[in-house]
Write a protein that holds these residues in place. Structure first.
Motif, PDB file in Angstrom:
ATOM      1  N   ALA A  20       0.895  -1.147   0.075  1.00 45.34           N
ATOM      2  CA  ALA A  20       0.183  -0.133   0.028  1.00 45.34           C
ATOM      3  C   ALA A  20       0.598   1.317   0.274  1.00 45.34           C
ATOM      4  CB  ALA A  20      -1.003  -0.039   1.329  1.00 45.34           C
ATOM      5  N   ALA A  21       1.656   1.317  -1.126  1.00 45.03           N
ATOM      6  CA  ALA A  21       2.530   2.399  -1.146  1.00 45.03           C
ATOM      7  C   ALA A  21       1.709   3.652  -1.162  1.00 45.03           C
ATOM      8  CB  ALA A  21       3.452   2.289  -2.095  1.00 45.03           C
ATOM      9  N   PHE A  22       0.734   3.791  -2.129  1.00 39.58           N
ATOM     10  CA  PHE A  22       0.012   5.009  -2.080  1.00 39.58           C
ATOM     11  C   PHE A  22      -1.206   4.933  -1.262  1.00 39.58           C
ATOM     12  CE2 PHE A  22       2.562   4.222  -5.970  1.00 39.58           C
ATOM     13  CZ  PHE A  22       3.093   5.892  -6.182  1.00 39.58           C
ATOM     14  N   ALA A  23      -0.962   4.903  -0.235  1.00 46.69           N
ATOM     15  CA  ALA A  23      -2.309   4.871   0.786  1.00 46.69           C
ATOM     16  C   ALA A  23      -3.391   5.799   0.794  1.00 46.69           C
ATOM     17  CB  ALA A  23      -1.774   4.413   2.173  1.00 46.69           C
ATOM     18  N   ASP A  24      -4.551   5.258   1.000  1.00 48.42           N
ATOM     19  CA  ASP A  24      -5.488   6.316   1.156  1.00 48.42           C
ATOM     20  C   ASP A  24      -5.574   6.558   2.681  1.00 48.42           C
ATOM     21  OD1 ASP A  24      -6.565   6.584  -1.471  1.00 48.42           O
ATOM     22  OD2 ASP A  24      -8.056   5.103  -1.152  1.00 48.42           O
ATOM     23  N   PRO A  25      -5.907   7.975   3.034  1.00 48.60           N
ATOM     24  CA  PRO A  25      -6.321   8.024   4.354  1.00 48.60           C
ATOM     25  C   PRO A  25      -7.652   7.829   4.781  1.00 48.60           C
ATOM     26  CG  PRO A  25      -6.639  10.007   3.043  1.00 48.60           C
ATOM     27  CD  PRO A  25      -6.110   9.308   2.333  1.00 48.60           C
ATOM     28  N   ALA A  26      -7.568   7.186   6.118  1.00 53.11           N
ATOM     29  CA  ALA A  26      -8.699   6.946   6.617  1.00 53.11           C
ATOM     30  C   ALA A  26      -9.362   7.795   7.884  1.00 53.11           C
ATOM     31  CB  ALA A  26      -8.704   5.546   7.423  1.00 53.11           C
ATOM     32  N   LEU A  27     -10.705   7.817   7.938  1.00 51.15           N
ATOM     33  CA  LEU A  27     -11.258   8.787   8.927  1.00 51.15           C
ATOM     34  C   LEU A  27     -12.315   7.813   9.770  1.00 51.15           C
ATOM     35  CD1 LEU A  27     -11.612  11.544  10.091  1.00 51.15           C
ATOM     36  CD2 LEU A  27     -13.049  12.175   8.056  1.00 51.15           C
ATOM     37  N   ILE A  28     -12.142   7.972  11.087  1.00 48.17           N
ATOM     38  CA  ILE A  28     -13.115   7.344  12.088  1.00 48.17           C
ATOM     39  C   ILE A  28     -13.782   8.143  12.709  1.00 48.17           C
ATOM     40  CG2 ILE A  28     -13.160   5.471  13.656  1.00 48.17           C
ATOM     41  CD1 ILE A  28     -10.518   4.250  12.974  1.00 48.17           C
ATOM     42  N   PHE A  29     -15.202   8.279  12.836  1.00 45.13           N
ATOM     43  CA  PHE A  29     -15.949   9.162  13.492  1.00 45.13           C
ATOM     44  C   PHE A  29     -16.470   8.664  14.635  1.00 45.13           C
ATOM     45  CE2 PHE A  29     -16.996   9.491   8.784  1.00 45.13           C
ATOM     46  CZ  PHE A  29     -16.613  11.044   8.797  1.00 45.13           C
ATOM     47  N   ASP A  30     -16.464   9.342  15.684  1.00 45.03           N
ATOM     48  CA  ASP A  30     -16.792   8.858  17.137  1.00 45.03           C
ATOM     49  C   ASP A  30     -18.395   8.603  17.158  1.00 45.03           C
ATOM     50  OD1 ASP A  30     -16.497   8.152  19.591  1.00 45.03           O
ATOM     51  OD2 ASP A  30     -15.570   9.940  20.107  1.00 45.03           O
ATOM     52  N   LYS A  37     -24.090  17.397  12.597  1.00 49.03           N
ATOM     53  CA  LYS A  37     -24.235  18.851  12.302  1.00 49.03           C
ATOM     54  C   LYS A  37     -23.297  19.407  13.093  1.00 49.03           C
ATOM     55  CE  LYS A  37     -28.296  19.842   9.764  1.00 49.03           C
ATOM     56  NZ  LYS A  37     -27.871  18.724   8.784  1.00 49.03           N
ATOM     57  N   SER A  38     -22.161  19.028  13.459  1.00 44.29           N
ATOM     58  CA  SER A  38     -21.387  19.623  14.767  1.00 44.29           C
ATOM     59  C   SER A  38     -19.943  19.067  14.302  1.00 44.29           C
ATOM     60  CB  SER A  38     -22.039  19.419  16.010  1.00 44.29           C
ATOM     61  OG  SER A  38     -21.416  19.967  16.963  1.00 44.29           O
ATOM     62  N   PHE A  39     -19.478  18.451  15.499  1.00 46.16           N
ATOM     63  CA  PHE A  39     -18.082  17.966  15.501  1.00 46.16           C
ATOM     64  C   PHE A  39     -17.604  16.840  14.363  1.00 46.16           C
ATOM     65  CE2 PHE A  39     -14.913  15.086  17.514  1.00 46.16           C
ATOM     66  CZ  PHE A  39     -13.819  15.898  17.570  1.00 46.16           C
ATOM     67  N   ASN A  40     -18.380  15.811  14.481  1.00 47.52           N
ATOM     68  CA  ASN A  40     -17.931  14.770  13.427  1.00 47.52           C
ATOM     69  C   ASN A  40     -18.219  15.351  11.989  1.00 47.52           C
ATOM     70  OD1 ASN A  40     -17.114  12.564  15.033  1.00 47.52           O
ATOM     71  ND2 ASN A  40     -19.001  12.597  15.950  1.00 47.52           N
ATOM     72  N   GLU A  41     -19.345  16.114  11.715  1.00 51.41           N
ATOM     73  CA  GLU A  41     -19.699  16.405  10.525  1.00 51.41           C
ATOM     74  C   GLU A  41     -18.681  17.692   9.887  1.00 51.41           C
ATOM     75  OE1 GLU A  41     -23.846  17.376   9.941  1.00 51.41           O
ATOM     76  OE2 GLU A  41     -23.396  18.498   8.092  1.00 51.41           O
ATOM     77  N   ALA A  42     -18.116  18.191  11.030  1.00 50.88           N
ATOM     78  CA  ALA A  42     -17.006  19.245  10.539  1.00 50.88           C
ATOM     79  C   ALA A  42     -15.647  18.656  10.060  1.00 50.88           C
ATOM     80  CB  ALA A  42     -16.720  19.987  11.812  1.00 50.88           C
ATOM     81  N   ALA A  43     -15.382  17.300  10.785  1.00 45.02           N
ATOM     82  CA  ALA A  43     -14.429  16.321  10.039  1.00 45.02           C
ATOM     83  C   ALA A  43     -14.708  15.858   8.864  1.00 45.02           C
ATOM     84  CB  ALA A  43     -14.132  15.195  11.364  1.00 45.02           C
ATOM     85  N   PHE A  44     -15.885  15.208   8.646  1.00 45.72           N
ATOM     86  CA  PHE A  44     -16.281  14.928   7.314  1.00 45.72           C
ATOM     87  C   PHE A  44     -16.102  16.159   6.237  1.00 45.72           C
ATOM     88  CE2 PHE A  44     -19.779  14.372   4.108  1.00 45.72           C
ATOM     89  CZ  PHE A  44     -19.168  13.182   3.657  1.00 45.72           C
ATOM     90  N   ASN A  45     -16.401  17.135   6.769  1.00 48.42           N
ATOM     91  CA  ASN A  45     -16.469  18.318   5.599  1.00 48.42           C
ATOM     92  C   ASN A  45     -14.925  18.400   5.200  1.00 48.42           C
ATOM     93  OD1 ASN A  45     -18.993  18.598   5.644  1.00 48.42           O
ATOM     94  ND2 ASN A  45     -19.222  20.223   7.324  1.00 48.42           N
ATOM     95  N   ARG A 256     -12.342  24.367  14.189  1.00 51.00           N
ATOM     96  CA  ARG A 256     -12.016  24.019  12.783  1.00 51.00           C
ATOM     97  C   ARG A 256     -11.575  22.599  12.715  1.00 51.00           C
ATOM     98  NH1 ARG A 256     -12.731  28.265   9.279  1.00 51.00           N
ATOM     99  NH2 ARG A 256     -12.800  26.629   7.950  1.00 51.00           N
ATOM    100  N   VAL A 257     -12.500  21.873  13.086  1.00 55.04           N
ATOM    101  CA  VAL A 257     -12.060  20.274  13.001  1.00 55.04           C
ATOM    102  C   VAL A 257     -11.648  19.885  11.501  1.00 55.04           C
ATOM    103  CG1 VAL A 257     -12.848  18.045  13.555  1.00 55.04           C
ATOM    104  CG2 VAL A 257     -13.306  19.679  14.927  1.00 55.04           C
ATOM    105  N   ASP A 258     -12.369  20.845  10.526  1.00 59.21           N
ATOM    106  CA  ASP A 258     -12.292  20.500   9.128  1.00 59.21           C
ATOM    107  C   ASP A 258     -10.816  20.963   8.734  1.00 59.21           C
ATOM    108  OD1 ASP A 258     -13.103  23.020   9.756  1.00 59.21           O
ATOM    109  OD2 ASP A 258     -13.908  23.467   7.986  1.00 59.21           O
ATOM    110  N   VAL A 259     -10.363  21.835   9.159  1.00 61.20           N
ATOM    111  CA  VAL A 259      -9.066  22.347   8.999  1.00 61.20           C
ATOM    112  C   VAL A 259      -7.936  21.498   9.558  1.00 61.20           C
ATOM    113  CG1 VAL A 259      -7.375  24.109   8.993  1.00 61.20           C
ATOM    114  CG2 VAL A 259      -9.510  24.789   8.950  1.00 61.20           C
ATOM    115  N   ALA A 260      -8.270  20.903  10.499  1.00 61.30           N
ATOM    116  CA  ALA A 260      -7.409  19.599  11.049  1.00 61.30           C
ATOM    117  C   ALA A 260      -7.382  18.544  10.228  1.00 61.30           C
ATOM    118  CB  ALA A 260      -7.596  19.398  12.434  1.00 61.30           C
ATOM    119  N   VAL A 261      -8.508  17.965   9.712  1.00 61.17           N
ATOM    120  CA  VAL A 261      -8.647  16.858   8.998  1.00 61.17           C
ATOM    121  C   VAL A 261      -8.042  17.045   7.680  1.00 61.17           C
ATOM    122  CG1 VAL A 261     -10.088  15.436   7.875  1.00 61.17           C
ATOM    123  CG2 VAL A 261     -10.418  15.984  10.260  1.00 61.17           C
TER     124      VAL A 261
END
Lengths: 334, 322
Positions: A20-30, A37-45, A256-261
């Motif tokens: 997996a040299a060209f790996a995709d990032p993964a995101l796990i929502f809590d 409409k808040s914390f996790n959605e910001a991460a998704f955005n 800005r969880v979206d910026v961090a992600v």
């Protein structure tokens, strides 16, 4: 048995990461869920923005129960995802357990804390108390009764941290103001109980509150709804929630969880790890929302006062006490 | 504590007790007929979702209510099919219904509305709005009775009054009609009912359908009266508290109402820690209040305060002797 699984897991990790040299990032929502409409959605955005701009793709999973945390982390690490981004403080423990088994995978956790950060883990935190301080100032200026409310989700130090910053902002504007603080509950259902959020709002209104600040995930939807129904102002959290009840939401405390992600995904496997990143007012990691939905509610004086406080905090002339500093709040009793 | 605060707490008590009461009565009918139902939570959730979804698209809360009842009855029938017709384990079927509802509601909501497992916000006629009873405004100035009437009795959604009316109705049906006698008998000794030439299966299906209707109203109340839309897992364990209330009430309708109002009062007090602190002078952890319903149920089950005996044939599928 544990040793055995570790070996097996590690072996599988090595075998898979090779391909997996060209790996995709993964995101796990809590547990709050991807579309809160808040914390996790910001991460998704944030992830969505990265995918649209780069044409890349990312893996994602929405947790359904506490037991899935470690399983989901291992699954993604073994599938070759890199980096594996997790949202929520509750992921800190599972990440610290899993990360040493997959040394080639970068793990990123937003909001978590661990005493020793493994070399392949990066923790991203936000100065929520600074953003909450600003919206607290706005609440105190908008309040006519001198009483404002805070409604938290699950009773955890992080949410107290929000409440504490908020109360300090309120007191800075009006030292005689009363801050009523309630938590929705002590279990994860507290993030998704809008009915209780509504009743807490009504209870706070009957105690005189005319501005309420909700830091409660999906429960906050009930808070904002009731505040709008009863004709008082509310303050949203994490994402910009001003549009939910246009003209009735004073502002939203942006995290800005979206910026961090987005930044983490952009850095990808080259992400620097092994420490803490803290995003505050200076990095625009936190702030308050101003748009067409609340323009009429935020006066020029209010904006000037809040922006002045913002500059002072960034310059270090004004210190907002963090709840974590000694696990208590100087101006608010929980 | 002044009088107005007391009224506000009682007002909250009523609002929070209603979903519990409806679900508790639903469980009462089902369990009295010998069908244990731990799927109350799932049925409420499914009804909350479909009533909000249909109310949002049709603009009428009544159409929404019917749809919610429909969703709940459909799940009841699945439970009936599994546990009556196929004689499966009632507890497992109930658990399955809870999971089914928790997953399907969010999935369908996302596919219909693309708002992340929510329904659009309801406004106007798509919601049960508070009713102002006659003379509420004119007598609110009368001391003591006035505020009690205008604050506490008036100003609830229609469903609240319906729910309170269902309590005596349930009592009458269960204890004063032939249907009720048979329904109770089928939960105690189905073989005797069968010997008398009455269909056990038919009675049990009737019971689970009544259960579905009541759960449907409870769910619709959550999403269209208390809230203005559906949010995932919004029933938040109320179906389980209703089950606890049912045991606490020892499977009797009037006692179910008292139990639900008591549990509602605990929930209301949990929201006002300041009042408890003023009343008894010490700070009580809100966790204690939210755990009280369960603690009291365990105490009752342990045999303190009278024995709680469930319907004798409860949980057992009926097999006709051949």
């Amino acid at each position: 048995m544990t040793l055995m699984t570790k070996f097996l897991g590690a072996a599988a990790g090595i075998a898979l990461s090779a391909g997996a040299a060209f790996a995709d990032p993964a995101l796990i929502f809590d547990l709050g869920g991807k579309f809160d409409k808040s914390f996790n959605e910001a991460a998704f955005n944030g992830a969505q923005r990265w995918a649209e701009e780069t044409g890349g793709s990312f893996l994602e999973i929405e947790l359904q129960s506490e037991a899935q945390r470690e399983q989901a982390l291992r699954r993604f690490a073994e599938a070759g995802a890199n980096p594996v981004i997790t949202t929520g403080f509750a992921f800190a423990d599972p990440v610290s357990v899993v990360a040493p088994d997959y040394p080639d995978t970068k793990f990123i956790n937003i909001d978590g804390w661990m005493p020793e950060v493994p070399a392949n883990v990066q923790l991203i935190g936000f100065q929520e108390h600074q953003g909450s301080y600003l919206v607290g100032m706005m609440a105190a200026m908008a309040s006519k009764t001198g009483t404002v409310g805070f409604i938290g989700g699950m009773d955890i130090p992080l949410i107290r941290h929000f409440g504490c910053g908020f109360a300090q902002g309120v007191k800075a504007v009006n030292p005689d103001a009363k801050v009523i603080a309630n938590m929705t509950g002590t279990t994860p259902t507290a993030w998704n109980d809008p009915v209780k959020g509504s009743e807490l709002t009504k209870a706070q209104i009957s105690q005189g509150a005319d501005v309420v600040y909700a830091a409660a995930g999906g429960t906050g939807v009930g808070v904002l709804q009731t505040a709008a129904d009863e004709g008082i102002l509310s303050i949203g959290v994490d994402s910009n929630q001003n549009h939910l009840h246009s003209g009735k939401v004073l502002t939203s405390m942006l995290k800005r969880v979206d910026v961090a992600v987005y930044d983490s995904m952009t850095a990808g496997a080259a992400m620097e790890t092994g420490g803490f990143t803290t995003l505050g007012l200076a990095e625009e990691g936190v702030g308050y929302a101003l748009d067409e939905h609340n323009a009429a509610l935020v006066s020029a004086d209010m904006k000037a006062a809040v922006d002045a406080a913002r500059e002072k905090i960034i310059a270090g002339d004004l210190e907002v006490v963090a709840y974590y500093a000694n696990d208590s709040c100087p101006v608010l009793d929980f | 504590m002044d009088y107005m605060t007391l009224l506000q707490v009682l007002d909250t008590t009523v609002r929070l007790a209603i979903p519990l009461l409806l679900a508790c009565l639903a469980g009462l009918f089902s369990e009295r007929a010998g069908i244990f139902d731990i799927g109350l939570e799932g049925k409420m959730l499914a009804a909350a979702f479909l009533s909000a979804a249909v109310a949002a698209t049709s603009g009428s809360v009544w159409v929404g209510l019917l749809a919610g009842i429909g969703a709940s009855v459909a799940l009841s029938l699945i439970h009936g099919l599994a546990s009556i017709t196929f004689r499966g384990n009632q507890l497992i079927s109930g658990v399955a219904i809870n999971f089914l509802a928790a997953g399907m509601t969010v999935l369908i909501a996302q596919s219909w509305f693309q708002q992340g497992g929510r329904t659009p916000s309801l406004t106007g006629a798509a919601r049960f709005n508070p009713l102002t009873l006659p003379f509420a405004d004119s007598i609110s100035e009368v001391p003591v009775i006035g505020p009690a009437y205008s604050e506490l009795i008036s100003g609830h959604a229609l469903v609240v009054y319906i729910a309170f009316a269902i309590v005596p109705l349930s009592w009458w049906v269960l204890y004063r009609t032939r249907f009720g006698l048979r329904l109770r008998a089928v939960g105690e000794n189905p073989a005797a009912v069968d010997t008398a030439g009455i269909s056990v299966v038919g009675l049990r299906y009737a019971a689970v359908i009544i259960c579905g209707v009541l759960c449907g109203i409870a769910g619709a109340y959550l999403s269209t009266a208390l809230q203005a839309g559906f949010i995932k897992d919004m029933s938040a364990g109320r179906g389980f508290i209703a089950l606890a209330a049912l045991i606490f009430a020892k499977w009797r309708p009037w006692h179910a109402m008292y139990a639900c109002l008591l549990f509602g009062l605990f929930q209301a007090l949990e929201l006002r820690p300041d009042i408890i602190e003023r009343l008894i002078g010490i700070r009580v952890q809100s966790q204690l209040l939210s755990a009280l319903p369960y603690i009291m149920t365990v105490v009752i089950l342990a045999g303190l305060g009278g024995k709680a005996i469930p319907p004798r044939a409860g949980g057992e599928p009926y097999v006709k002797e051949r």
